[in-house]
Design a protein around this motif. Structure first.
Motif, PDB file in Angstrom:
ATOM      1  N   SER A   1       1.166  13.316 -32.626  1.00 40.91           N
ATOM      2  CA  SER A   1       1.240  11.994 -31.984  1.00 40.91           C
ATOM      3  C   SER A   1      -0.154  11.465 -31.666  1.00 40.91           C
ATOM      4  O   SER A   1      -0.468  10.292 -31.937  1.00 40.91           O
ATOM      5  N   MET A   2      -1.000  12.314 -31.097  1.00 40.86           N
ATOM      6  CA  MET A   2      -2.370  11.882 -30.796  1.00 40.86           C
ATOM      7  C   MET A   2      -3.148  11.589 -32.072  1.00 40.86           C
ATOM      8  O   MET A   2      -3.901  10.604 -32.144  1.00 40.86           O
ATOM      9  N   LEU A   3      -2.978  12.446 -33.073  1.00 43.17           N
ATOM     10  CA  LEU A   3      -3.678  12.232 -34.330  1.00 43.17           C
ATOM     11  C   LEU A   3      -3.287  10.905 -34.970  1.00 43.17           C
ATOM     12  O   LEU A   3      -4.138  10.140 -35.433  1.00 43.17           O
ATOM     13  N   ARG A   4      -2.018  10.614 -34.973  1.00 38.78           N
ATOM     14  CA  ARG A   4      -1.537   9.385 -35.609  1.00 38.78           C
ATOM     15  C   ARG A   4      -1.987   8.150 -34.834  1.00 38.78           C
ATOM     16  O   ARG A   4      -2.354   7.128 -35.435  1.00 38.78           O
ATOM     17  N   SER A   5      -1.955   8.242 -33.523  1.00 35.92           N
ATOM     18  CA  SER A   5      -2.429   7.104 -32.716  1.00 35.92           C
ATOM     19  C   SER A   5      -3.899   6.832 -32.985  1.00 35.92           C
ATOM     20  O   SER A   5      -4.318   5.691 -33.207  1.00 35.92           O
ATOM     21  N   ALA A   6      -4.696   7.893 -32.978  1.00 33.08           N
ATOM     22  CA  ALA A   6      -6.134   7.732 -33.209  1.00 33.08           C
ATOM     23  C   ALA A   6      -6.398   7.244 -34.629  1.00 33.08           C
ATOM     24  O   ALA A   6      -7.253   6.376 -34.855  1.00 33.08           O
ATOM     25  N   ALA A   7      -5.658   7.796 -35.600  1.00 30.29           N
ATOM     26  CA  ALA A   7      -5.877   7.410 -36.996  1.00 30.29           C
ATOM     27  C   ALA A   7      -5.474   5.965 -37.249  1.00 30.29           C
ATOM     28  O   ALA A   7      -6.125   5.253 -38.019  1.00 30.29           O
ATOM     29  N   LYS A   8      -4.414   5.517 -36.597  1.00 37.28           N
ATOM     30  CA  LYS A   8      -4.015   4.111 -36.749  1.00 37.28           C
ATOM     31  C   LYS A   8      -5.128   3.183 -36.282  1.00 37.28           C
ATOM     32  O   LYS A   8      -5.340   2.112 -36.860  1.00 37.28           O
TER      33      LYS A   8
ATOM     34  N   SER B   1     -11.818   1.749 -34.478  1.00 32.54           N
ATOM     35  CA  SER B   1     -12.632   2.033 -33.294  1.00 32.54           C
ATOM     36  C   SER B   1     -12.702   3.502 -32.916  1.00 32.54           C
ATOM     37  O   SER B   1     -13.625   3.925 -32.232  1.00 32.54           O
ATOM     38  N   VAL B   2     -11.716   4.278 -33.348  1.00 32.59           N
ATOM     39  CA  VAL B   2     -11.595   5.669 -32.890  1.00 32.59           C
ATOM     40  C   VAL B   2     -11.903   6.631 -34.036  1.00 32.59           C
ATOM     41  O   VAL B   2     -11.416   6.468 -35.153  1.00 32.59           O
TER      42      VAL B   2
END
Length: 514
Positions: free
Chosen positions: A130-137, A141-142
């Motif tokens: 979940s964190m990986l996908r949020s950051a990758a989306k 900026s991330v």
């Protein structure tokens, strides 16, 4: 301006402390969880806990800890969107600029013997993906890091420019989605197997990892790569072979080696298989592997030149000396003596592969790409029930005939259809492959055998639609034939066999290789 923040939570902690130390030097505050936080603090790195960020305790044995707006809001908010920024400010959410996460070892867990379903389920990571996908989306900026091999490039860019480049962030994001997709596919496949689904699910998830960029493909203007299956690490095949010597394998090398391995594993006695252009050109059997090699060579001393050889016994010094007299692309064996290896390594480009070729083939799925799609079938590892074979002629096969017929029946499985193999109990004598009509393959095999066809046996991968093939074989001295049967004209072929005194066995099973 607030300091940048990095969230670090990894299962594989290789190099993570050094990575975090460098981030701190570059002005980052570190947020971390559980075991990662303990290791970082042990290394003297000050960390904020996730609980300090979310103001909410970890719960349900760690199943819920990062699934919170204070985490995902800080990851997903667009920095160029004033409404997003105002929402963060209103809810006192701080941005997270870098995420370093890798996942629970689900694949490694299910690969262990006797693992229970409960043990497997507990290794399904929820917060990490979940964190990986949020950051990758939000890669605009991330920066997101899922692979420790990327630590260096991230640190270099941060050191040189104060941030990673957009191109790097996009590349890292792509790796994240490939990783989570592969991870989810492993879970889906595992649960499908656990539910004992018949066949494959409607949504086919494939797990392959690129392990090699090949020199070229089928032709030198085609790009090619080798991907290894993540779900079949235990399969003894070309994908798990250990290369001991020689230049890298090409696309065609992989295919030929795979064909040789698959065939040699069909036999328990000392056996040597020679393959050229995806078809066996010589197969020899013996009391020793030396005898088997000599007979494989005699099968077709012309085609074996530049071919691929697979052995199911160790290669020793004497055998190595014999092999060294011949140009061979690849030699595959379960082992090589030290002296044999030294001899064979004198040819610098020859590939030497070590693989346990004594273990039987395992059933797996075969995948073939077509324009706009994929064909999937079970591999042909069926072991025929010989009690279901039927002698359909007046002449009965001798014990020697049956021995030869069994061997040629296994060989013909590996020959491209239409396939005909002529041979005896010691080796193949003639192989007819890939012809548009069956009598054409018969003529190729019989003519290659020449005078040795007299008293030999013949195997056909499919039935004879016309009796002309049987008649041609009979006129050239073939004494016994094995084929699946099933043609409406089977009786015509049987009649010709009876006319010439040939023994014929019908197996009831077809082994077509298209």
């Amino acid at each position: 301006m607030s300091k940048k923040r990095a969230l670090i939570s990894v299962y594989d902690k290789t190099g993570v402390a050094d990575f975090a130390k460098e981030l701190v030097k570059l002005g980052y505050d570190i947020i971390s969880t559980g075991g990662t936080k303990r290791i970082l603090e042990f290394e003297g790195i000050k960390c904020l806990s996730v609980e300090e960020v979310t103001k909410f305790p970890e719960m349900l044995d760690g199943r819920v800890k990062t699934l919170h707006p204070f985490i995902h809001g800080g990851l997903l908010a667009r920095r160029d969107n004033s409404e997003h920024m105002n929402t963060l400010k209103e809810h006192h959410i701080e941005m997270i600029d870098l995420v370093c996460v890798n996942l629970y070892p689900f694949k490694e867990t299910i690969a262990q013997p006797n693992v229970t379903q409960n043990e497997a389920i507990e290794q399904i990571d929820i917060g990490g993906p979940s964190m990986l996908r949020s950051a990758a989306k939000n890669f605009a900026s991330v920066t997101v890091v899922v692979d420790s091999s990327d630590y260096e490039i991230v640190l270099n860019e941060l050191s040189e420019a104060g941030d990673t480049t957009l191109k790097t962030r996009q590349s890292l994001a792509a790796k994240v989605f490939a990783t989570t997709s592969d991870y989810d596919a492993s879970i889906a496949n595992y649960l499908s197997e656990e539910n004992d689904e018949k066949g494959l699910p409607n949504q086919l998830s494939l797990n392959y990892t690129k392990v090699d960029t090949l020199r070229y493909g089928e032709n030198n203007h085609q790009k090619a790569y080798f991907y290894q299956s993540d779900d079949n690490q235990s399969e003894i095949g070309i994908g798990t072979a250990k290369q001991l010597h020689g230049k890298e394998l090409s696309y065609n090398n992989y295919k030929d080696a795979n064909a040789a391995i698959h065939l040699v594993k069909e036999f328990d006695e000392p056996t040597v298989v020679a393959v050229k252009h995806m078809n066996p050109c010589g197969v020899g059997f013996g009391k020793t592997i030396h005898e088997a090699y000599s007979l494989a060579y005699e099968s077709d001393p012309i085609s074996i030149f530049g071919g691929v050889l697979a052995f199911n016994r160790e290669i020793d010094t004497d055998l190595a000396e014999s092999l060294n007299q011949l140009f061979l692309e690849i030699i595959i064996a379960p082992s090589f003596t030290a002296d044999a290896l030294e001899i064979l390594e004198k040819k610098k480009n020859r590939r030497l592969l070590q693989l346990d070729t004594t273990k039987p083939n395992q059933s797996e799925w075969e995948l073939v790409s077509i324009s706009g799609g994929l064909l999937v079938q079970e591999s042909d590892t069926k072991i025929d029930d010989e009690t279901e074979w039927t002698v359909v002629t007046e002449t009965l096969p001798t014990a020697e005939d049956i021995d030869a017929l069994k061997k040629m029946w296994l060989v013909v499985k590996s020959v491209k259809s239409n396939a005909i193999v002529v041979g005896n109990a010691r080796h193949t004598l003639g192989i007819g492959a890939g012809q548009m009509n069956r009598v054409g393959s018969v003529k190729l095999a019989v003519d290659q055998a020449g005078d040795l066809a007299k008293g030999a046996v013949l195997a056909s991968d499919a039935f004879f639609p016309m009796p002309d093939s049987v008649e041609y074989a009979a006129k050239h001295g073939i004494k016994a034939i094995i084929h699946p049967g099933g043609s409406v004209k089977d009786q015509e072929s049987i009649d010709v066999a009876n006319e010439y005194g040939i023994a014929m066995i019908v197996t009831g099973t077809r082994h077509f290789k298209h």
